[in-house]
Structure formats: C-alpha cells, structure tokens
Design a protein around this motif. Structure first.
Motif, short mmCIF file in Angstrom:
data_model
loop_
_atom_site.label_atom_id
_atom_site.label_comp_id
_atom_site.label_asym_id
_atom_site.label_seq_id
_atom_site.Cartn_x
_atom_site.Cartn_y
_atom_site.Cartn_z
N UNK A 1 -15.85 1.07 -11.56
CA UNK A 1 -15.51 2.26 -10.76
C UNK A 1 -14.32 1.99 -9.84
N UNK A 2 -14.02 0.70 -9.61
CA UNK A 2 -12.85 0.40 -8.77
C UNK A 2 -12.45 -1.06 -8.92
N UNK A 3 -11.14 -1.29 -8.78
CA UNK A 3 -10.60 -2.64 -8.69
C UNK A 3 -10.04 -2.79 -7.28
N UNK A 4 -10.47 -3.81 -6.57
CA UNK A 4 -10.02 -4.00 -5.20
C UNK A 4 -9.03 -5.15 -5.11
N UNK A 5 -7.98 -4.95 -4.32
CA UNK A 5 -6.95 -5.96 -4.14
C UNK A 5 -5.62 -5.29 -3.87
N UNK A 6 -4.66 -6.04 -3.40
CA UNK A 6 -3.33 -5.48 -3.14
C UNK A 6 -2.50 -5.44 -4.40
N UNK A 7 -1.89 -6.57 -4.76
CA UNK A 7 -1.10 -6.62 -5.99
C UNK A 7 -1.90 -7.14 -7.17
N UNK A 8 -3.00 -7.80 -6.90
CA UNK A 8 -3.83 -8.33 -7.99
C UNK A 8 -5.29 -8.02 -7.71
N UNK A 9 -6.06 -7.98 -8.78
CA UNK A 9 -7.49 -7.69 -8.64
C UNK A 9 -8.19 -8.90 -8.02
N UNK A 10 -8.91 -8.65 -6.96
CA UNK A 10 -9.70 -9.70 -6.33
C UNK A 10 -11.19 -9.45 -6.54
N UNK A 11 -11.57 -8.17 -6.51
CA UNK A 11 -12.96 -7.82 -6.73
C UNK A 11 -13.06 -6.63 -7.69
N UNK A 12 -14.09 -6.64 -8.52
CA UNK A 12 -14.38 -5.55 -9.43
C UNK A 12 -15.66 -4.87 -8.96
N UNK B 1 -0.32 1.99 -31.15
CA UNK B 1 -1.67 1.89 -30.62
C UNK B 1 -1.58 1.51 -29.15
N UNK B 2 -2.12 2.35 -28.30
CA UNK B 2 -2.10 2.11 -26.86
C UNK B 2 -3.52 1.81 -26.40
N UNK B 3 -3.66 0.88 -25.46
CA UNK B 3 -5.01 0.57 -24.98
C UNK B 3 -5.60 1.73 -24.17
N UNK B 4 -6.89 1.95 -24.35
CA UNK B 4 -7.60 2.90 -23.50
C UNK B 4 -7.86 2.22 -22.16
N UNK B 5 -7.51 2.89 -21.09
CA UNK B 5 -7.61 2.28 -19.77
C UNK B 5 -8.77 2.88 -18.98
N UNK B 6 -9.42 2.06 -18.15
CA UNK B 6 -10.48 2.63 -17.30
C UNK B 6 -9.88 3.60 -16.30
N UNK B 7 -10.59 4.67 -15.98
CA UNK B 7 -10.05 5.69 -15.08
C UNK B 7 -10.09 5.25 -13.62
N UNK B 8 -9.22 4.32 -13.28
CA UNK B 8 -9.18 3.76 -11.93
C UNK B 8 -7.81 4.05 -11.31
N UNK B 9 -7.81 4.51 -10.08
CA UNK B 9 -6.58 4.90 -9.39
C UNK B 9 -5.63 3.71 -9.23
N UNK B 10 -4.34 3.96 -9.46
CA UNK B 10 -3.27 2.96 -9.29
C UNK B 10 -3.51 1.70 -10.12
N UNK B 11 -4.10 1.88 -11.29
CA UNK B 11 -4.42 0.72 -12.14
C UNK B 11 -3.16 -0.01 -12.61
N UNK B 12 -2.04 0.72 -12.68
CA UNK B 12 -0.80 0.14 -13.22
C UNK B 12 -0.32 -1.06 -12.43
N UNK B 13 -0.56 -1.08 -11.11
CA UNK B 13 -0.05 -2.19 -10.30
C UNK B 13 -0.71 -3.51 -10.67
N UNK B 14 -1.95 -3.45 -11.18
CA UNK B 14 -2.65 -4.67 -11.56
C UNK B 14 -2.22 -5.16 -12.94
N UNK B 15 -1.62 -4.26 -13.75
CA UNK B 15 -1.18 -4.66 -15.09
C UNK B 15 -0.02 -5.65 -15.02
#
Length: 338
Positions: free
Chosen positions: A213-224, A120-134
């Motif tokens: 629609x977007x996660x903002x931040x460099x290596x971590x999410x700062x704003x949604x 079972x894999x989580x469904x992820x929001x369609x946001x660019x480069x989301x993997x870096x925040x994981x």
C-alpha cells in the motif's frame, strides 16, 4: 557509436528470422528488446503451449521454436541488447541514429520493427510517486544478481519469475521476503517446494494474502507497508524491492516516431514492408496492410521481402542477385556449410 547494417527492434520469432534473412545476404544486425530474454511473446506468454502452424513442424512450443531460430542464426554471431528499448531516433542523411534506454547508440540505414503487439511493460503497484524509487532500489527485472548480495530483498509476485528469483537470490542475499496477494502460487510446483524448504531454513520469509500500500523513503525505499486481506497492516524493512506483477503490452515510444498508425499497428506497403519513413520497416504482428494475417509464418514472409530492401539501402553500390540457399555457395559459406 555502433555502425551496423540493420537494427531490429524485437527479439521474437519474426525478429530472429529477420536476422537470418539479412545474414544470408551478408548483412549484420543488432537486436534490441525490452525483455530480459530472447523469444518475445512466445517465451513470455506461452513457452509451453503447443504451436501447430509452423511449416514442417507438426507441433512445437514457443520455447523450442525460439531455440531452433537461435540455432539457425548462430553463424551470424548476433549481438542482442536486452532489457533495453529504443528511446530516441534521429535522421542523419540517409541513415538513422538510434539511442536505447541504456544510452547505447547505433548508426544504421535500416530499422526493422518486429515488436509484436508492442513492448512489454511491467505492471506497477498503484503507489504514489513510485517512479522516484525506480532510479534507486525498485526493480522489475534482474540484470545483475550480484547487486542483491548480502541484502534484505523484498520480492512481490506469485509466478515463475518471483519464485525463481526467490530461490536464486537466496543463495547470495541476507534474507528474501516473498510477498503474494494470494495463498496459492502460479509458479512451477518444484520451485514453490524449494521456496518452502528455504523458509524452513530461515533464508526466506513467505507472506501471503498481503499487498503493498506504500513505499516509505526519500530517494530509496526504506520500508514497505503491506495490507493483509483482513485489513491488518504490516511494515517491513528492505534494501531492495523486486516487483513481478506481470507484464502489459504497450506501443511505447514507437507511437512517437512519426509513423503512420492504424489501431495501434504500423501501416506498411506490401512490396518491402517499409513504413512512411524511408529505412524504417515493420514486420510481424505490429504491422498492418490489406489482408494482413497475424501469424508467425506471415511474419517470416515479411522478413524475407523486407531484407531485400535493406540490402539496397545498406549496399547501394552493389547489385544483389537472388539465389536459393540450396544452390548458392556464398550463402552456404555464411551458414558454415562444408
């Protein structure tokens, strides 16, 4: 490095019964599952749905079946490795070296794949480069709730997981912001009511009809960045984000293990349910052979025959004599029968 007689991939009903079949022969097993709890599809997809075709149980639920199987294997003190999946397999003479996503390593002569229709894999929001925040502050499950202490936590979802963790984490977090794409929630009404009460007390903020629609931040999410159905956009700050958009079923790394596949199922022989690789077995819904029926009771049968071959590999210098549980004092002793 953990040495064990068998590694079972999958903690659903068939994987749990494989623990029992190995246990009554004196073999130990470690169980790995990608979910955060035991029970597989039964718990994740239909915990309350009636099941009618388990022998001697006219009716049970996925949850009650799982609880009974866990009770059945209590004497064997099984080790479960949850929220993990097998990432790497290596041959070592007549054994296998298994490495999980949490870098737990096993050496074993037997690998039993009881992964249902895959992991079972989580469904992820369609946001660019989301993997870096994981790797930092985006999560699809909760392993340690204390990680969120005194944080502003943004939770996406409208089901039981989202609402349960909204209520639970509100006890230790600074604030919970619950976001759902619809007005109505799919969780238990009691939990929804609790979340609404927490909203009145200022511990929880509930935003409906919004999607990320977007996660903002460099290596971590700062704003949604959120978008309302009306088109309005909204930015919120968060220390951590939990996304509960449901699960999808994928074969995952199993597809890369060099095993014979047929329509996303693993081909096995019906003598011992071994795959084309010695010491790797497949049982339950993930295996296929002529006449295969995808039933839990079929998986139980496959577990029993598979365990016989596992004994030969784990105890090559011993001869196993088949005995009924009703007449074997050795088996009854392992089960704690007095």
């Amino acid at each position: 490095m953990i040495k064990t007689d068998a590694v079972i991939v999958g903690a659903g009903p068939v994987g749990l019964f494989a623990v029992f079949e190995l246990g009554i022969m004196g073999l130990n097993a470690h169980v790995i599952d990608n979910l955060d709890k035991v029970g597989g599809q039964c718990i994740e997809l239909y915990p309350d749905k009636p099941i009618y075709d388990i022998p001697a149980l006219p009716e049970c639920t996925g949850e009650s079946l799982t609880k009974n199987l866990l009770k059945q294997i209590e004497p064997f003190k099984t080790n479960f490795h949850l929220n993990q999946r097998v990432e790497k397999l290596e041959k070592k003479n007549n054994h296998w070296l298994v490495t999980t996503s949490d870098q737990v390593q096993f050496e074993t002569p037997n690998i039993i794949i009881a992964a249902g229709v895959g992991s079972f894999e989580p469904r992820k929001p369609p946001i660019k480069d989301i993997e870096k925040f994981e790797r930092t502050n985006l999560f699809y499950s909760v392993k340690d709730k204390n990680k969120f202490k005194d944080q502003i936590v943004c939770i996406f979802g409208g089901g039981d997981s989202a609402l349960d963790w909204t209520v639970e984490l509100s006890k230790i977090s600074k604030k919970i912001i619950l976001i759902h794409r619809r007005e109505e929630f799919r969780a238990a009404q009691h939990t929804v009511n609790l979340a609404r009460e927490l909203e009145k007390n200022g511990k929880v903020e509930i935003l409906t009809n919004y999607q990320p629609v977007n996660f903002e931040g460099n290596d971590k999410i700062e704003k949604v960045v959120l978008k309302h159905d009306s088109g309005e956009q909204k930015e919120i700050s968060a220390d951590s984000v939990l996304a509960f958009f449901g699960l999808k079923m994928e074969l995952g790394p199993i597809a890369n293990w060099g095993l014979d596949l047929e329509a996303k199922s693993l081909k096995v022989n019906t003598q011992n349910f071994e795959t084309n690789e010695k010491g790797i077995f497949a049982i339950g819904d993930i295996c296929t052979y002529p006449g295969k029926l995808k039933l839990i009771l079929s998986g139980f049968h496959e577990s029993a025959l598979c365990a016989q071959e596992c004994f030969k590999r784990a105890r090559p210098d011993e001869k196993y004599v088949f005995r009924f549980t009703t007449s074997s004092s050795d088996i009854q002793k392992r089960l704690g029968v007095k």
